[in-house]
Design an enzyme around this catalytic site. Structure first.
Site, PDB file in Angstrom:
ATOM      1  N   GLU A 387       0.825  -1.210   0.000  1.00  0.00           N
ATOM      2  CA  GLU A 387       0.000   0.000   0.000  1.00  0.00           C
ATOM      3  C   GLU A 387       0.857   1.258   0.000  1.00  0.00           C
ATOM      4  OE1 GLU A 387      -3.373   0.308  -0.313  1.00  0.00           O
ATOM      5  OE2 GLU A 387      -3.192  -1.827  -0.775  1.00  0.00           O
ATOM      6  N   TRP A 419     -19.443  12.522 -20.913  1.00  0.00           N
ATOM      7  CA  TRP A 419     -19.686  12.711 -19.485  1.00  0.00           C
ATOM      8  C   TRP A 419     -20.937  13.560 -19.246  1.00  0.00           C
ATOM      9  CZ3 TRP A 419     -16.973   9.536 -16.642  1.00  0.00           C
ATOM     10  CH2 TRP A 419     -15.689   9.155 -17.052  1.00  0.00           C
ATOM     11  N   ASN A 454      -9.652   4.008   2.213  1.00  0.00           N
ATOM     12  CA  ASN A 454      -9.362   3.787   0.801  1.00  0.00           C
ATOM     13  C   ASN A 454     -10.470   3.010   0.096  1.00  0.00           C
ATOM     14  OD1 ASN A 454      -7.458   3.987  -1.475  1.00  0.00           O
ATOM     15  ND2 ASN A 454      -7.407   1.758  -1.313  1.00  0.00           N
TER      16      ASN A 454
END
Length: 587
Positions: A387, A419, A454
């Protein structure tokens, strides 16, 4: 519930998905902006106060094929061109270390180099820090991160003072004038040697290249060294001699490199007492005060107190947290790292971002705790080292593909994807009012704590870019403006992962189902109940989807919104858009 939509403001689509340059048809016009330039400016994606309009995809390809010189190469060339002159410079009355995002004494390579020159010649070492309000705005630094930086400067000033080393601090309003001001201060202090650690963003690399040459003109030797990454950018390449664009093989090469070159994990010593009579010679510098936060980066008193308690400043706190994590939680990290309901991670990212802790120290200590292994023994330590290594990886990517610093994604063609720019949907996401409990819990966490797990970051980035199909760059900006650990390379890399526009994109496999993510990583709903008080009375599995699992009366009574989008339908829409943007190719 039907999705609320406004008319789509589309970009051109249909570009092929590859990073090789397009066929040459004469010399391309690299000055032409992207067709979407006005749109990206109007939605705050490109800050026109500081930067040109969104660049064309052709210009990105020009960096890839080296028609345009990468900023790192410009800096290396500046060093090479001036090498003999810089080596001939003789020390004068002082040596300067310029602190930037390396606010620590422990394991600071440029600081140690500066100290050794000062000690060898028995002249004082001076610490310098320049606060640039324009840089903070241009780089979207959050008020929480600015506050942590200023608090860290207080501890750094105290620690340096105990060594009789002054830390001179000032605010420089115009970012373009920083190189000239640094030279001016060196001349004022009669310092012929200036040291700093490299920062890898484009603005900083170009600034340093300019400073190298400017210093030489004034008889000053400037040395900027690699310190942020455990393995400096450019040292790892595939068997084909290319920069890795996928993490797993890169991480294997990273592990092998460090095992073959253990000196890259050697931690630098802290400086000792300042040589010479610094208090007498530099008395005024010791009185330098930490600058105030710019008006647009200030916290309320309540926020200051909250973050002071949650994230105490300085390298002593960072090293203590590292030690406690390695002793108490690291062995179980691989099994527990995705749990949202318990604090199983190190929460060291604010200290990496502010430079209170080096990644090298973190990896070296974890390796030692893991019986001196990087790739075996306890899987918890190896997983955590991996990580930390992601930070290196994203900086390597940043250096090799510098256009990602210029509001473009790793796959430039994905800026042409159709988008959406629905303000109501975007605001619902920002405020944690989407009707998807796991998404709302995560967004409320960042809004209160300036930090997010995360796993949560992956969930909300996938939701914004896939379920809502909102331009991922709006989410990237929101994160930077709110996170206390905002780091450009890691944040951009994370959004590239979540939106499938970055390295190893896999758009057809990486569309997270919020319900499944919620059930898997917050099975008892503790994380949701903590951050979404409207659902605290919901029992059992209904917490994950209250309106479909019989808890709609509780949710509705407490004002919790219904889902703003149907995930299954949104998934099909996203797949269609990505296929059109890539010409039907998978990645």
């Amino acid at each position: 519930m039907p999705e609320k939509r406004k008319p789509s403001q589309t970009a051109q689509n249909g570009a092929k998905n590859n990073t090789s340059p397009p066929p040459k048809r004469g010399k391309p016009d690299l000055t032409t902006p992207h067709p979407n330039a006005r749109q990206t400016e109007s939605f705050g994606i490109v800050l026109r106060q500081f930067y040109p309009p969104e660049m064309s995809n052709e210009r990105c390809h020009a960096y890839n094929n080296e028609t345009l010189e990468r900023p790192m190469r410009s800096l290396e060339r500046a060093f090479s061109d001036t090498q003999d002159v810089r080596r001939a410079v003789k020390p004068n009355a002082a040596v300067v270390h310029w602190f930037k995002s390396d606010l620590r004494l422990h394991d600071n390579r440029a600081l140690r180099m500066a100290y050794e020159v000062a000690r060898e010649h028995c002249i004082p070492l001076i610490g310098l820090y320049i606060l640039s309000p324009e840089d903070l705005t241009a780089h979207l630094c959050s008020p929480a991160r600015v506050d942590l930086t200023l608090r860290t400067l207080e501890t750094l000033k105290r620690d340096l003072g105990e060594l009789e080393i002054p830390l001179y601090m000032e605010t420089q309003e115009k970012r373009g004038e920083i190189p000239g001001r640094v030279v001016e201060l060196c001349r004022e202090w009669r310092a012929n040697h200036l040291f700093a650690n490299m920062e890898y963003e484009v603005d900083e690399l170009r600034r340093e290249a300019k400073l190298v040459r400017l210093c030489v003109e004034q008889g000053i030797a400037f040395e900027a060294v690699h310190d942020t990454c455990v393995v400096p950018p450019g040292l790892l390449s595939s068997q084909q001699g290319r920069q890795y664009a996928v993490y797993s093989p890169w991480f294997g090469a990273w592990q092998t490199f460090l095992m073959d070159n253990p000196e890259y994990l050697e931690v630098s010593e802290e400086p000792g007492a300042n040589p010479g009579d610094a208090r007498k010679m530099l008395r005024g510098l010791f009185a330098s005060e930490v600058p105030a936060a710019p008006e647009n980066k200030r916290l309320s008193e309540e926020e200051k107190e909250r973050f002071r308690e949650m994230y105490p400043a300085g390298e002593h706190e960072a090293l203590d947290r590292l030690e406690r994590f390695l002793e108490e939680k690291a062995t179980d990290y691989d099994d527990m790292r995705n749990s949202l309901s318990k604090q199983t991670t190190s929460v060291l990212s604010p200290y990496f971002a502010s430079g209170s802790l080096s990644a090298r120290t973190a990896v070296a200590n974890a390796k030692k705790a893991n019986k001196n292994q990087l790739d075996r023994n306890n899987l918890g330590f190896v997983s955590w080292i991996s990580e930390v290594a992601w930070r290196d990886f994203y900086k390597h990517v940043l250096v090799h593909w510098p256009f990602i610093c210029m509001n473009k994604c790793f796959k430039p063609e994905f800026t042409d994807l159709e988008w959406e720019y629905d303000e109501d949907l975007f605001n619902a996401w920002c405020e944690g009012q989407t009707g998807f409990p796991i998404v709302d819990a995560a967004m409320r966490q960042i809004n209160h704590a300036a930090w997010m797990h995360n796993r949560s970051r992956m969930v909300v980035s996938s939701f914004l870019s896939k379920d809502l199909l909102i331009d991922w760059r709006r989410g990237e900006r929101y994160f930077m403006e709110h996170l206390i650990d905002g780091d450009f390379a890691s944040n951009h890399g994370g959004w590239g992962f979540g939106s499938s526009t970055g390295v190893d994109p896999q758009p057809y496999f990486r569309i997270f189902n919020p319900l499944r993510q919620s059930e898997r990583f917050d099975p008892d709903g503790e994380y949701i109940r903590r951050w979404v008080p409207e659902l605290r009375d919901v029992e059992g599995s209904a917490i994950h989807d209250p309106y479909e699992r019989g808890a709609g009366d509780i949710a509705g009574k407490n004002g919790y919104p219904r889902p703003i989008v149907n995930h299954a339908a949104a998934r099909e829409r996203a797949l269609d858009r990505y296929k059109r943007a890539t010409g039907g190719k998978s990645s």
